[in-house]
Write an enzyme that holds these catalytic residues in place. Structure first.
Site, mmCIF file in Angstrom:
data_model
loop_
_atom_site.group_PDB
_atom_site.id
_atom_site.type_symbol
_atom_site.label_atom_id
_atom_site.label_comp_id
_atom_site.label_asym_id
_atom_site.label_seq_id
_atom_site.Cartn_x
_atom_site.Cartn_y
_atom_site.Cartn_z
ATOM 1 N N GLU A 178 0.717 -1.174 -0.040
ATOM 2 C CA GLU A 178 0.020 -0.152 0.106
ATOM 3 C C GLU A 178 0.956 1.357 0.203
ATOM 4 O O GLU A 178 0.880 2.133 0.939
ATOM 5 C CB GLU A 178 -0.955 0.111 1.201
ATOM 6 C CG GLU A 178 -1.885 -1.248 0.921
ATOM 7 C CD GLU A 178 -3.048 -1.333 2.165
ATOM 8 O OE1 GLU A 178 -3.212 -0.417 2.988
ATOM 9 O OE2 GLU A 178 -4.032 -2.058 1.862
ATOM 10 N N GLU A 292 -5.362 -8.172 -0.843
ATOM 11 C CA GLU A 292 -6.414 -8.014 0.387
ATOM 12 C C GLU A 292 -7.554 -7.520 0.121
ATOM 13 O O GLU A 292 -7.849 -6.811 -0.971
ATOM 14 C CB GLU A 292 -5.669 -7.077 1.328
ATOM 15 C CG GLU A 292 -4.467 -7.160 2.041
ATOM 16 C CD GLU A 292 -3.799 -5.962 2.916
ATOM 17 O OE1 GLU A 292 -4.824 -5.269 3.472
ATOM 18 O OE2 GLU A 292 -2.774 -5.982 3.059
#
Length: 496
Positions: A178, A292
């Site tokens: 991320e 995810e």
């Protein structure tokens, strides 16, 4: 609410009708391959936690219940794993002792690593930018890219030396986590991440071109189109694209709009966005991996610990079919410490299994959906998945989706099964009376630290009961589902 689903098991044309709505389905044509993309990978707590016995017990339970093939976790390069150090002269010193124990533990349990290359070793960091997670990962770029490249190359070479290229070539290597959020403080964010990715991908491919590498591993379905453009325009290798989304992400963050996208739709709306970006790119067909996803990125017991997850998960599988190659539910276990040491069994953790090894309703949902077939039949329904196994039996998932915390009425779904007098059905249920440990936990007073006896009681309450044998009368079978209920119906030859 009543619904009618009619199927055929020979050459009879079935139909599905919800209320006054009918959809004709040709049994010979309207089906397609249905790979179990939702259960091939799971996320987990950070790398060092894999050495715990509780982690490995939960891993084995998840492996037994699903088709789990890969596990992804953060922080394989964190200082606590001990991979990187420098001597007094600044020369790198590598230590792969814990790396070996971590990956041996996965492979010994029939699971491969999905290697997330993160976070920055402190002695290699450009500055000590520490993330707020309990284990304080450093999220800065390297101070010296030659040393970073050498670390990546040494890491990959060691894995190949230990496990062999034929094995490691089946793994995935994902660059960072991320970088569009606070897990990366390089500036400007995107271009500095490109630098990290370029160095990492080239270092891996220099060790072996067979190693699979990809990114950008972003939150909120971001940067995928830009990542493909950057790599293709600059000759940077990538073998897959990866990104993340949660059902409570906002439309502003994911789509740059002000829509109010329901929790039931967000994940697969994002999956469609990314699929469209890949299809419009020079690398159409490159694998898409959602490394995810979950129904929430908060700790919300009314969501991740509750029956809500069964219908939400089933509906997400229905919506995302054909849009992705693999999805990684975050996470398989509450052996997890990003927000601190777990304080009680049911705190809204992301895992399928609560502290103490207690399966949650979502664990049972994955167990049930694991039984779906490998072909999917198209039906005009928002409450059903119709699949067929290789042996010819049909497995039908049915659910009653209700938003979290809301009340809802039961629904009855009637299956019409023409021409199957010699067939029988078994119905497996997940609802407040079947496989929901939450009720038993509340009845015992929601103890913070359950005793050994209480843990045994909770484990018993968490188990799915045996499937119910149900007669098919005049080619019909009706299933009533309470709010938040999930059922799988297996219709196959043999029992009368």
């Amino acid at each position: 609410m009543k619904a009618v689903i009619a199927l055929t098991f020979a050459c009879i044309t079935p139909f599905i009708a919800w209320g006054d709505e009918e959809v004709m389905v040709d049994a010979a044509a309207p089906h397609h391959s249905f790979p179990h993309y939702w259960e091939q990978m799971f996320g987990s707590g950070r790398a060092i936690l894999t050495l715990r016995d509780s982690y490995r017990r939960d891993l084995r339970a998840t492996k037994e219940a699903t088709d789990l093939k890969f596990v992804r976790f953060h922080a394989i390069l964190h200082d606590e794993v001990g991979v990187y150090d420098e001597d007094k002269s600044g020369k790198p010193v590598y230590n792969f002792s814990y790396v070996d124990q971590i990956y041996d533990g996965l492979l010994d349990n029939g699971v491969r690593p999905f290697v997330e290359l993160s976070f920055m070793p402190s002695k290699l960091a450009s500055h000590q930018a520490v993330h707020a997670f309990k284990y304080h990962p450093i999220v800065a770029p390297p101070r010296n890219y030659d040393k970073w490249d050498a670390l990546v190359a040494a890491f990959a070479a060691h894995l190949i030396d230990r496990y062999g290229i034929d094995e490691v070539a089946q793994w995935y290597f994902e660059v960072w986590n991320e970088p569009n959020l606070d897990f990366w403080v390089g500036q400007p964010k995107q271009s500095s991440y490109w630098t990290l990715y370029d160095h990492t991908a080239r270092a891996l491919k220099a060790v072996s071109d067979r190693l699979r590498v990809g990114g950008p591993s972003t939150a909120q379905a971001a940067w995928v189109g830009a990542f493909i453009r950057h790599c293709t325009e600059n000759g940077i290798p990538f073998d897959f694209v990866s990104t993340h989304v949660y059902a409570n992400d906002t439309a502003k963050d994911v789509f740059a709009t002000h829509e109010n996208i329901p929790r039931a739709e967000m994940v697969c709306r994002a999956a469609k966005k990314v699929r469209d970006e890949v299809d419009a790119s020079p690398r159409r067909g490159v694998p898409i991996i959602w490394s995810e996803y979950n129904a929430t990125y908060f700790n919300e017991p009314k969501i991740t610990d509750s029956l809500f997850m069964g219908p939400w998960l089933a509906d997400t599988l229905r919506r995302c079919d054909g849009l992705t190659d693999m999805m990684s539910y975050w996470t398989f276990s509450d052996v997890f410490e990003e927000q601190g040491v777990v304080k009680r069994p049911f705190y809204g953790g992301f895992g399928l299994i609560a502290a103490g090894g207690i399966p949650k309703p979502v664990f049972n949902a994955f167990t049930m959906l694991h039984g779906l077939g490998t072909e999917r039949y198209e039906v005009d329904s928002e409450h059903a998945l119709v699949t067929r196994r290789i042996d010819g039996s049909f497995v039908i998932a049915l659910w009653n989706y209700v938003p979290p915390g809301a009340s809802g009425a039961p629904i009855t779904i009637s299956l019409r099964l023409p021409g199957v007098a010699a067939w029988s059905a078994r119905v497996l249920r997940l609802d407040a009376e079947h496989g929901d440990v939450g009720g038993a936990y509340r009845l015992m007073g929601s103890p913070t630290y359950p005793t050994t006896v209480q843990l045994e009681q909770l484990l018993k309450a968490s188990r799915l009961p045996a499937p119910q044998e149900m007669p098919i009368v005049d080619g019909r079978l009706s299933v009533t589902l309470p709010a938040y209920g999930l059922a799988t119906v297996e219709v196959g030859p043999g029992r009368k």
